[in-house]
Design a protein around this motif. Structure first.
Motif, short mmCIF file in Angstrom:
data_model
loop_
_atom_site.label_atom_id
_atom_site.label_comp_id
_atom_site.label_asym_id
_atom_site.label_seq_id
_atom_site.Cartn_x
_atom_site.Cartn_y
_atom_site.Cartn_z
N SER A 161 0.81 -1.23 0.00
CA SER A 161 0.00 0.00 0.00
C SER A 161 0.84 1.27 0.00
O SER A 161 0.28 2.37 -0.12
CB SER A 161 -0.95 0.00 1.21
N ARG A 162 2.15 1.13 0.12
CA ARG A 162 2.99 2.32 0.09
C ARG A 162 2.90 3.06 -1.23
O ARG A 162 3.26 4.24 -1.33
CB ARG A 162 4.45 1.94 0.37
N VAL A 163 2.42 2.37 -2.29
CA VAL A 163 2.30 3.03 -3.60
C VAL A 163 1.34 4.22 -3.53
O VAL A 163 1.40 5.11 -4.38
CB VAL A 163 1.84 2.05 -4.69
N VAL A 164 0.46 4.24 -2.52
CA VAL A 164 -0.46 5.37 -2.38
C VAL A 164 0.32 6.64 -2.03
O VAL A 164 -0.09 7.74 -2.40
CB VAL A 164 -1.51 5.07 -1.28
N HIS A 165 1.43 6.45 -1.34
CA HIS A 165 2.22 7.60 -0.88
C HIS A 165 3.49 7.82 -1.68
O HIS A 165 4.14 8.86 -1.54
CB HIS A 165 2.61 7.39 0.60
N GLU A 166 3.87 6.87 -2.50
CA GLU A 166 5.14 6.96 -3.23
C GLU A 166 4.92 6.89 -4.73
O GLU A 166 3.98 6.23 -5.21
CB GLU A 166 6.05 5.81 -2.80
N GLY A 167 5.79 7.54 -5.48
CA GLY A 167 5.76 7.41 -6.93
C GLY A 167 4.61 8.15 -7.58
O GLY A 167 3.83 8.86 -6.94
N ASP A 168 4.50 7.97 -8.88
CA ASP A 168 3.50 8.68 -9.69
C ASP A 168 2.30 7.77 -9.93
O ASP A 168 2.12 7.23 -11.02
CB ASP A 168 4.14 9.12 -11.01
N HIS A 169 1.46 7.61 -8.90
CA HIS A 169 0.28 6.76 -9.00
C HIS A 169 -0.96 7.58 -8.69
O HIS A 169 -0.93 8.48 -7.85
CB HIS A 169 0.36 5.59 -8.01
N ARG A 170 -2.05 7.23 -9.35
CA ARG A 170 -3.34 7.89 -9.06
C ARG A 170 -4.40 6.82 -8.81
O ARG A 170 -4.46 5.81 -9.52
CB ARG A 170 -3.77 8.79 -10.22
N PHE A 171 -5.22 7.05 -7.80
CA PHE A 171 -6.25 6.09 -7.40
C PHE A 171 -7.62 6.76 -7.47
O PHE A 171 -7.99 7.52 -6.57
CB PHE A 171 -5.99 5.59 -5.99
N SER A 200 -7.49 9.89 4.09
CA SER A 200 -7.03 9.59 2.73
C SER A 200 -7.55 10.58 1.70
O SER A 200 -6.97 10.73 0.62
CB SER A 200 -7.44 8.17 2.33
N MET A 201 -8.63 11.26 2.01
CA MET A 201 -9.20 12.22 1.08
C MET A 201 -8.26 13.41 0.84
O MET A 201 -8.40 14.13 -0.16
CB MET A 201 -10.56 12.71 1.58
N ALA A 202 -7.32 13.60 1.76
CA ALA A 202 -6.36 14.70 1.61
C ALA A 202 -5.14 14.29 0.80
O ALA A 202 -4.32 15.15 0.45
CB ALA A 202 -5.93 15.19 2.99
N LEU A 203 -4.99 13.01 0.49
CA LEU A 203 -3.83 12.55 -0.27
C LEU A 203 -3.93 13.00 -1.73
O LEU A 203 -4.97 12.82 -2.36
CB LEU A 203 -3.72 11.03 -0.20
N PRO A 204 -2.86 13.55 -2.27
CA PRO A 204 -2.91 14.00 -3.67
C PRO A 204 -3.10 12.88 -4.67
O PRO A 204 -3.56 13.11 -5.79
CB PRO A 204 -1.55 14.69 -3.86
N SER A 205 -2.77 11.65 -4.28
CA SER A 205 -2.88 10.52 -5.22
C SER A 205 -4.27 9.90 -5.24
O SER A 205 -4.56 9.07 -6.09
CB SER A 205 -1.85 9.44 -4.85
N VAL A 206 -5.12 10.29 -4.28
CA VAL A 206 -6.41 9.61 -4.11
C VAL A 206 -7.57 10.54 -4.41
O VAL A 206 -7.65 11.66 -3.89
CB VAL A 206 -6.55 9.06 -2.68
N SER A 207 -8.48 10.07 -5.26
CA SER A 207 -9.78 10.71 -5.46
C SER A 207 -10.81 9.74 -4.91
O SER A 207 -10.96 8.62 -5.41
CB SER A 207 -10.04 10.96 -6.95
N LEU A 208 -11.51 10.14 -3.85
CA LEU A 208 -12.43 9.24 -3.16
C LEU A 208 -13.86 9.74 -3.28
O LEU A 208 -14.20 10.82 -2.82
CB LEU A 208 -12.05 9.11 -1.69
N GLY A 209 -14.69 8.92 -3.92
CA GLY A 209 -16.10 9.22 -4.04
C GLY A 209 -16.92 8.17 -3.31
O GLY A 209 -16.58 6.99 -3.34
N ILE A 210 -17.98 8.61 -2.65
CA ILE A 210 -18.88 7.70 -1.95
C ILE A 210 -20.21 7.71 -2.70
O ILE A 210 -20.76 8.77 -3.00
CB ILE A 210 -19.11 8.13 -0.49
N ILE A 211 -20.72 6.52 -3.00
CA ILE A 211 -22.01 6.40 -3.69
C ILE A 211 -23.09 6.24 -2.63
O ILE A 211 -23.15 5.21 -1.95
CB ILE A 211 -22.03 5.21 -4.65
#
Length: 284
Positions: A161-171, A200-211
């Motif tokens: 799960s470190r990929v959420v915080h490292e590298g050029d990844h988008r979720f 996690s909503m504040a992480l630049p790599s994460v876009s979090l939507g709730i349905i």
């Protein structure tokens, strides 16, 4: 809605069966003659040729030999194995425990730039807390009767799960509101998990939507199986008994379209935070 996710598997097996039939026809022999040369029943030849039975490696070699087409055997075996790998039972994936499965998927996570993730029943693995992952994996190991390496598997998942915080990844992540209410672990574990989702909503790599559970779906999209799309090229679909891998471009596109439709139902920002906070308050 995507078709039943094993359709790509069946399509691959049908294509293989058709190729085997072509070899038989090119050899100018009947199904009965092929069966006699292979030393098995006519019914078996028919089942293989009509994609009702997946052939073993030895069956393909025997078939090609009977048709004087040994040169094609290894290529067809490779095709057959690829089709088989599309649908993999969790029992096979986790036969030595869950740690290996987490570690085996790490390179793919590290290579992928864009993840599209739809979670219909549990929080996605890359956003799970240690407590939530431990409770979930413990339940899974007990239900499936797999070796209990939960602690090691959780550690491996946390490393992955470190990929959420490292590298050029988008979720790009969509979570059904009901997932926030499914009690995994005790109230303390769930509260920590939901709090982590808020963070996690504040992480630049994460876009979090709730349905929202009340979102109108009749003209948009209904809940489907949990899935993850890797760089628009590969989809992993989670079923109760197996993981299905979809790579056929046409079927990947169906999941991408489903994700786009589900995105229309999601809320973000303050509205999403409100739903998560409501779920936390329901634990009290």
């Amino acid at each position: 809605m995507p078709p039943f996710p094993t359709s790509s598997v069946q399509a691959a097996r049908t294509a293989l069966a058709e190729r085997l039939r072509e070899l038989r026809l090119d050899a100018g022999i009947t199904g009965k003659q092929l069966a006699e040369r292979c030393g098995w029943s006519v019914a078996k030849s028919s089942r293989i040729e009509n994609a009702r039975t997946a052939p073993a490696d030895a069956d393909i070699r025997a078939w090609c030999s009977a048709c004087g087409a040994d040169v094609h055997a290894e290529d067809l075996i490779a095709v057959n194995r690829q089709a088989g790998s599309m649908y993999t039972q969790w029992r096979r994936l986790q036969r030595t425990g869950m740690k290996h499965l987490q570690e085996a998927s790490t390179p793919r996570y590290e290579r992928t730039k864009l993840f599209r993730v739809y979670a219909s029943h549990v929080v996605p693995g890359f956003l799970q807390t240690t407590g939530y992952a431990s409770a979930l994996m413990g339940t899974i190991a007990g239900f499936r009767g797999t070796p209990d390496d939960v602690s090691e598997a959780v550690e491996a998942r946390m490393r992955r799960s470190r990929v959420v915080h490292e590298g050029d990844h988008r979720f790009a992540t969509l979570i059904e509101e009901n997932t926030l209410l499914h009690r995994i672990g005790d109230a303390e574990v769930m509260s920590a998990q939901l709090g982590s989702l808020l963070a996690s909503m504040a992480l630049p790599s994460v876009s979090l939507g709730i349905i929202p559970a009340v979102a109108p779906r009749e003209e948009v999209m209904w809940p489907v199986e949990q899935f993850m799309v890797f760089d628009d090229e590969r989809v992993h679909v989670e079923l109760l008994a197996a993981r299905v891998t979809v790579t056929a471009p046409g079927e990947v596109d169906i999941y991408l379209r489903a994700f786009a439709k589900l995105t229309e139902l999601a809320v973000y920002g303050a509205e999403a935070r409100r739903l998560i906070v409501n779920a936390i308050e329901s634990l009290r």
